[in-house]
Motif scaffolding. Structure first.
Motif, short mmCIF file in Angstrom:
data_model
loop_
_atom_site.label_atom_id
_atom_site.label_comp_id
_atom_site.label_asym_id
_atom_site.label_seq_id
_atom_site.Cartn_x
_atom_site.Cartn_y
_atom_site.Cartn_z
N ARG A 67 0.86 -1.18 0.00
CA ARG A 67 0.00 0.00 0.00
C ARG A 67 0.90 1.24 0.00
N PRO A 68 0.41 2.38 -0.48
CA PRO A 68 1.23 3.60 -0.48
C PRO A 68 1.68 3.96 0.93
N ALA A 69 2.89 4.45 1.06
CA ALA A 69 3.40 4.86 2.37
C ALA A 69 2.59 6.03 2.92
N HIS A 70 2.14 6.91 2.04
CA HIS A 70 1.34 8.07 2.46
C HIS A 70 -0.14 7.71 2.33
N GLY A 71 -0.86 7.74 3.45
CA GLY A 71 -2.27 7.36 3.46
C GLY A 71 -3.16 8.22 2.60
N GLY A 72 -2.71 9.42 2.24
CA GLY A 72 -3.50 10.29 1.37
C GLY A 72 -3.60 9.76 -0.05
N ARG A 73 -2.77 8.81 -0.38
CA ARG A 73 -2.81 8.19 -1.71
C ARG A 73 -3.47 6.82 -1.65
N ASP A 74 -4.24 6.57 -0.61
CA ASP A 74 -4.93 5.30 -0.39
C ASP A 74 -6.32 5.62 0.11
N ARG A 75 -7.22 4.66 0.10
CA ARG A 75 -8.53 4.93 0.71
C ARG A 75 -8.31 5.17 2.20
N HIS A 76 -9.07 6.10 2.73
CA HIS A 76 -8.86 6.48 4.13
C HIS A 76 -10.12 7.10 4.71
N VAL A 77 -10.16 7.15 6.02
CA VAL A 77 -11.22 7.84 6.75
C VAL A 77 -10.63 9.15 7.24
N ALA A 78 -11.32 10.27 6.96
CA ALA A 78 -10.84 11.58 7.37
C ALA A 78 -11.64 12.06 8.58
N LEU A 79 -10.93 12.47 9.62
CA LEU A 79 -11.54 12.90 10.87
C LEU A 79 -11.08 14.32 11.19
N THR A 80 -11.99 15.16 11.65
CA THR A 80 -11.58 16.51 12.03
C THR A 80 -11.18 16.53 13.50
N VAL A 81 -10.19 17.34 13.79
CA VAL A 81 -9.70 17.53 15.16
C VAL A 81 -9.53 19.03 15.38
N PHE A 120 -6.26 13.04 9.80
CA PHE A 120 -6.70 13.96 10.85
C PHE A 120 -6.54 15.37 10.29
N ILE A 121 -7.65 16.07 10.15
CA ILE A 121 -7.66 17.41 9.58
C ILE A 121 -7.94 18.41 10.68
N GLU A 122 -7.03 19.38 10.81
CA GLU A 122 -7.23 20.40 11.84
C GLU A 122 -8.34 21.35 11.39
N SER A 123 -9.31 21.51 12.28
CA SER A 123 -10.44 22.39 12.02
C SER A 123 -10.65 23.23 13.26
N ARG A 124 -9.81 24.23 13.42
CA ARG A 124 -9.88 25.07 14.61
C ARG A 124 -11.18 25.86 14.62
N VAL A 125 -11.86 25.83 15.76
CA VAL A 125 -13.08 26.60 15.93
C VAL A 125 -12.70 27.93 16.53
N LEU A 126 -13.06 29.00 15.87
CA LEU A 126 -12.73 30.34 16.35
C LEU A 126 -13.84 30.85 17.24
N PRO A 127 -13.50 31.61 18.26
CA PRO A 127 -14.53 32.19 19.12
C PRO A 127 -15.47 33.08 18.31
N ASP A 128 -16.70 33.23 18.76
CA ASP A 128 -17.69 34.02 18.05
C ASP A 128 -17.24 35.46 17.83
N ASP A 129 -16.45 35.99 18.76
CA ASP A 129 -16.05 37.39 18.65
C ASP A 129 -14.74 37.59 17.90
N ALA A 130 -14.24 36.55 17.26
CA ALA A 130 -12.96 36.67 16.54
C ALA A 130 -13.14 37.39 15.21
#
Length: 130
Positions: A67-81, A120-130
């Motif tokens: 399988r490809p060494a880099h998981g982005g070149r293979d089927r994968h499950v993407a999760l936000t963090v 794992f995709i970074e999805s930073r939540v910004l405060p409402d007043d940002a």
């Protein structure tokens, strides 16, 4: 208008549920949904926000080698963090190799004990007043 509103679960084939739970529980901190019925084979349902990952302990028809060494070149499950750094620290402490996304976004890839690729995709939540 889309007919689909969200992903309910993704299923991953594993060779040993206990070994996989050590990764998903102990390294990633996911909890099990104890409502999984007896389906006639071992497995587990893991809670991921409002969705789930279902582990299915079944013979794997896919090759685990080559399988490809880099998981982005293979089927994968993407999760936000919310932040990649704690994920990277947990994976590193457990000796699990990972690669960064080649798309330019803040994301990284690793493989579980059975070679299933996870993003794992970074999805930073910004405060409402940002």
């Amino acid at each position: 208008m889309s007919l689909i509103c969200e992903l309910h679960h993704a299923s991953l084939i594993v060779a040993d549920t206990a070994r996989s739970l050590a990764f998903y529980h102990d390294v990633l901190g996911l909890s099990s949904d104890t409502r999984r019925p007896d389906l006639g084979f071992p497995g587990a349902w893991l809670q991921v926000g409002r969705g789930q990952i279902h582990l299915l302990e079944l013979p794997n028809p896919d090759p685990t080698e080559g399988r490809p060494a880099h998981g982005g070149r293979d089927r994968h499950v993407a999760l936000t963090v919310p932040d990649l750094e704690p994920v990277l620290a947990c994976l590193s402490a457990a000796g699990i190799p990972c690669t960064t996304s080649r798309s330019g976004r803040r994301a990284l890839f690793c493989r579980d004990p059975d070679g299933n690729a996870l993003e794992f995709i970074e999805s930073r939540v910004l405060p409402d007043d940002a």
